[in-house]
Motif scaffolding. Structure first.
Motif, PDB file in Angstrom:
ATOM      1  N   LYS A   1       0.837  -1.208   0.000  1.00  0.00           N
ATOM      2  CA  LYS A   1       0.000   0.000   0.000  1.00  0.00           C
ATOM      3  C   LYS A   1       0.873   1.259   0.000  1.00  0.00           C
TER       4      LYS A   1
ATOM      5  N   LEU B   1       2.340   1.935  -3.358  1.00  0.00           N
ATOM      6  CA  LEU B   1       1.367   2.393  -4.355  1.00  0.00           C
ATOM      7  C   LEU B   1       0.694   3.700  -3.938  1.00  0.00           C
ATOM      8  N   ALA B   2       1.244   4.357  -2.922  1.00  0.00           N
ATOM      9  CA  ALA B   2       0.608   5.572  -2.398  1.00  0.00           C
ATOM     10  C   ALA B   2       0.552   6.675  -3.449  1.00  0.00           C
ATOM     11  N   GLY B   3       1.400   6.601  -4.465  1.00  0.00           N
ATOM     12  CA  GLY B   3       1.396   7.631  -5.502  1.00  0.00           C
ATOM     13  C   GLY B   3       0.647   7.232  -6.753  1.00  0.00           C
ATOM     14  N   ASN B   4      -0.083   6.133  -6.700  1.00  0.00           N
ATOM     15  CA  ASN B   4      -0.800   5.660  -7.885  1.00  0.00           C
ATOM     16  C   ASN B   4      -2.295   5.592  -7.604  1.00  0.00           C
TER      17      ASN B   4
END
Lengths: 160, 799
Positions: free
Chosen positions: A126, A129-132
């Motif tokens: 998580k 993927l915080a920037g997606n």
């Protein structure tokens, strides 16, 4: 105009571009690699994610000249002629993506994570993927896809 | 509905119905080979950039475009007055929403801008950068007018009227009353009244709105590549506004990067792009940037609803009443109008329950903000927050468990078909079965015990529920009866190729839901072939039968039924040929796994490739009086019910930090009944995605405006959307109660998640805060709102 030479997906590619040209613009317009997407143009959504020298970057925030002389991996270069990358395989099997617009960025962000941390926790995935942004799914199958891909890459589970 | 010449689609051998097969288009998307509009390049392509109004309301005194016209690379600079020669204005009203009014809307404003972001001047250049540079050189002299931004006072006599010709700022209103409402409240032991407030939010499709229009003067033919949900509707609208016949417009819709109802409307900049291509005889591309998306994509959910419920001590709901006001921007959106959300709210509040009395009023008003229209789960999340919020508050008031109140007032599962108090026909709902299943899944008693134990330690967790109904598979009752040229029917043309494969062209469209997968599953099952021998084509008005596209959760239920009917017709056609070739009665044959077989024992008789070879190349070997037909087209429009209502129930488990106001989402459960589940893997994640969008509106997303009508947070850093890190585990299960209106029995599933998650979340927050005496009745439930409810938000101290 500035001459930029990149090694893109293993091949040397050159273009003469205005100095303000972003890496994303060069990939999409000059090299016809449209897998990386323009979603917000300011680094918020992650749809333009590519790998430069093995690190995921927002190609909309990096100038093409900043990548000069470096290795760039885009989604088009991830699969070999013979096989999908394990992330592509698990994302397909689990229907991890819906509209697909965020997919290239998410897959490449996840690849960076797995290259650096072969056995991540769900929380680490998580965080990676915080920037997606994915606007379609509940993220559940994306997270499962990364977990399963890690398992395949670690040889813990047969690719089937 | 049984199949006289074989088995029903549910009993077919090698059935793909109910199987979690991967999507046929997934491999392409996974390799970055998706083709979204901005990925398409055409020869001689130009780019358009729009000069937009910086003001919410302002008169255009003059426009000087001379500097822009001589800027490098510029092809054309077009004002609203010039564009009016190329494009007719439109008016967004529907006749079945009686009394609705709106003003003519032009694709470029002519005299006056009515919202910040309204397109004023189009600048076309060889490159996007050149168009943007030139757009900065367009000089517009503005006279700023007072902006009407507050919907609550939009109808006050002292408020300026946005369109003087309309007389006032009222777009539409509806009043409804059934049963003895006053008597119901009078006999109630408790009456709970609350005002619920909902912030504006928007779809934030990751692919922005996009169109590439290419007019060929040689053929007088306009080809439009568009990121849309409804190609045939856009074909009609573009043709009509540009004064073309429909057969001179082709809309092609390749991959669409998210839609959620955002991409099913008539946007002035998109129509302008089509008109520009015709003016210039060159391809013109428009791709909205993210700021344009926030300023000009439709918004939704801006409602304030005063509501009350009357309940007896035994839990019987005696009456409900709502008074809704919503501000929809300066025009009603075309062609769906901006009145449907309010209309849905009137229809849906309380309709989960068997209530005896209901009074509702809605007023839809104009204002100088971005236009509002239908976005995923239109009206549902609001209606559910109001009704389910009231039910849980009322239950607390009489000291009864909220689930018991629901059990008492939900219509029995065996009491269908029945009508709601607002007259909506429900074929078959399964509220009680869904509730029972949900409690099993979530281990409710243990969860309550955990909540109580943590409460002792000062940790405030809450559990909230929401029952829902969802409008899916709309018949012409939704839009067609009101005069909108929006197709409720859909068609599928299916054919056998010369090597025995199936080609299937259909009017419903794919935006990531998995439409092409479920159509392939149904077609493969109906014909009797492996799924990898089916090719599905969507999104091309020159190729697919006329259809409505994908919205209101109609693709599986309506498109799927058309595919099933067409597949069966093709199977019968194939078996007629096979019967001649094998000298057998067609009724004794079937197609299984791509082979013609004996119906009785499955003995393989003939490959479909052989049928294709003989029909296409050796028709001379077939009887003289026989013409083979290896193509079939079937259409389907729902006839039995105006809508296929689905039902479901959500539960939310979360933790509120009473010091910061932050809410941590721990877990979310959904049980829903969309009838036949064609692909469980796709349906489950579709529901989860819907839950996440609902939670976005419940906690994070809000388009914030200044009093002057300036959008304050038009970017993804300031407008918060849910990311992986914030989202809870979402557990999904189903009750399968197929519709008997169609053979397939599928109802829609695209909106159930969004419809219920905000209400469940609001109830969970209120459950967490109940011992502290705090109640929220607002979306989004930001930390500020939580602290306000707790009496801890003191602006003076923060400043």
């Amino acid at each position: 105009m500035t001459d930029v030479t990149l090694t893109v997906n293993g091949k040397e590619r050159s273009a003469s571009v205005p100095p303000e040209t972003t890496l994303l613009e060069m990939l999409r317009s000059k090299l016809n690699l449209t897998g990386a997407k323009l979603g917000c143009d300011v680094g918020d959504c992650g749809a333009c994610t590519v790998l430069v020298a093995g690190k995921s970057v927002n190609a909309c925030l990096m100038l093409a000249v900043q990548a000069n002389g470096r290795d760039v991996l885009t989604i088009e270069g991830l699969a070999t002629a013979e096989a999908f990358h394990p992330l592509q395989k698990t994302f397909e099997e689990l229907a991890s993506l819906q509209c697909g617009f965020c997919g290239p960025g998410i897959i490449l962000s996840a690849k960076t994570l797995l290259d650096e941390n072969p056995d991540p926790t769900v929380q680490e995935i998580k965080d990676a993927l915080a920037g997606n942004l994915c606007r379609c799914t509940g993220y559940t199958k994306i997270l499962e896809g990364v977990v399963d891909a890690a398992r395949i890459m670690n040889g813990k589970q047969d690719a089937a | 509905m049984s199949d006289q010449k074989g088995l029903s689609i549910h009993d077919r051998p090698n059935s793909y119905i109910g199987r979690s097969v991967p999507r046929p288009n997934a491999k392409r998307l996974m390799q970055g080979r998706g083709t979204y509009v901005d990925d398409i390049k055409l020869k001689r392509m130009t780019h358009v950039v729009f000069v937009r109004s910086p003001h919410a309301h302002a008169e255009i005194v003059s426009i000087d475009k001379s500097a822009a016209e001589t800027s490098p690379g510029v092809v054309s600079v077009v004002t609203g007055a010039e564009m009016a020669e190329s494009c007719e204005p439109w008016v967004g009203v529907l006749t079945h929403l009686a009394g609705m009014k709106s003003a003519p809307q032009h694709c470029l404003a002519i005299d006056r801008a009515c919202w910040q972001g309204e397109p004023i001047v189009a600048v076309v250049a060889e490159t996007r950068a050149q168009a943007e540079d030139a757009a900065d050189l367009v000089a517009i002299d503005w006279k700023v007018l007072p902006a009407v931004t507050e919907m609550r006072t939009a109808l006050d006599p002292s408020t300026p009227v946005i369109h003087p010709d309309l007389g006032d700022n009222l777009c539409w209103q509806r009043e409804f009353e059934e049963g003895d409402v006053d008597g119901g409240f009078a006999k109630s032991d408790a009456v709970v009244e609350k005002t619920f407030t909902f912030g504006r939010h928007t779809g934030v499709t990751l692919e922005p709105r996009a169109i590439l229009a290419d007019y060929d003067p040689g053929e007088e033919f306009l080809t439009v590549y568009q990121s849309t949900q409804a190609p045939h509707m856009l074909q009609n609208i573009i043709a009509t506004q540009l004064g073309l016949e429909e057969h001179r417009v082709r809309v092609i819709c390749k991959d669409v990067g998210g839609s959620f109802g955002i991409k099913v409307h008539t946007y002035p900049d998109e129509i302008a792009t089509a008109a520009l291509s015709r003016r210039l005889n060159r391809p013109v591309k428009f791709i909205a940037d993210r700021l344009e998306s926030f300023q000009t994509d439709i918004h939704a959910r801006d409602h304030e609803i005063k509501a009350r419920i009357g309940i007896s001590n035994d839990g019987t709901i005696n009456a409900m009443e709502i008074d809704d006001v919503t501000g929809v921007g300066p025009y009603s959106m075309y062609p769906r109008t901006s009145g449907i959300e309010a209309n849905q709210i009137v229809n849906l509040v309380g309709s989960t329950y068997d209530i005896p009395a209901y009074r509702a009023k809605c007023r839809v008003v104009f204002q100088n903000k971005t236009m509002m229209c239908q976005y995923r789960a239109v009206g549902h999340p609001i209606a559910m927050v109001v009704a389910e919020g009231l039910v849980e508050l009322a239950a607390a008031e009489i000291g009864m468990d909220a689930l018991e109140v629901r059990r008492k007032n939900l219509a029995a599962d065996d009491s269908y078909p029945r009508k709601s108090i607002t007259g909506m026909s429900f074929e078959s709902l399964s509220h009680h079965a869904a509730l029972d299943r949900l409690l099993e899944m979530m281990d409710y008693d243990n969860l309550r015990a955990e909540q109580a134990a943590l409460r002792e330690k000062g940790i405030h967790r809450g559990i909230g529920f929401a029952t829902i109904i969802e409008v899916t598979n709309p018949s012409p009752a939704f839009y067609g009866v009101g005069g909108a040229r929006i197709a409720a029917q859909d068609g599928c043309t299916i054919r056998l190729d010369a090597k025995g494969n199936i080609h299937c062209a259909i009017g419903v469209t794919e935006q990531g839901q998995g439409t092409e997968s479920v159509i392939a599953q149904v077609a493969a099952t109906a014909v009797g072939v492996p799924m990898d021998r089916v090719r599905v084509l969507t999104g091309d008005t020159d190729v697919t039968p006329y259809g409505g596209g994908t919205w209101a959760s109609r693709a599986a239920g309506i498109g799927g039924e058309a595919a099933g009917l067409a597949g069966r017709a093709l199977r019968e056609n194939i078996l007629e040929v096979a019967g001649i070739m094998l000298q057998a009665e067609p009724e004794t044959l079937d197609i299984r796994n791509g082979q013609v077989v004996d119906m009785a024992d499955g003995t393989e008789r003939l490959g479909l490739d052989e049928i294709g070879r003989v029909v296409y190349y050796r028709g001379d070997t077939l009887p003289k009086d026989f013409q083979a037909e290896l193509v079939a087209t079937k259409h389907y429009v729902p006839k039995g019910y105006p809508f296929a209502f689905t039902n479901g129930i959500h539960a939310s488990y979360l933790e509120v930090d009473t010091n910061t106001g932050f809410v941590k989402l721990l877990k979310h459960w959904v049980v829903e009944d969309c009838g036949t589940v064609i692909n469980p893997m796709l349906v489950d994640e579709q529901v989860r995605g819907g839950v996440v969008q609902g939670l976005g509106g419940a906690f994070y997303e809000e388009c914030l405006y200044s009093p002057e009508g300036q959008l304050l947070n038009g970017n993804m850093a300031d407008y918060l959307v849910p990311m992986a890190g914030e989202m809870p585990d979402i557990i999904v299960d189903h009750i399968e109660n197929p519709s008997t209106d169609s053979e397939l029995g599928a109802k829609g599933a695209g909106e159930a998640g969004t419809a219920g998650s905000p209400a469940a979340a609001l109830n969970a927050v209120n459950d967490a805060l109940r011992p502290l005496g705090a109640t929220l009745s607002v979306n989004p439930m930001t930390p500020e709102q939580v602290l306000r409810a707790l009496g801890k938000f003191r602006l003076s101290k923060l400043r």
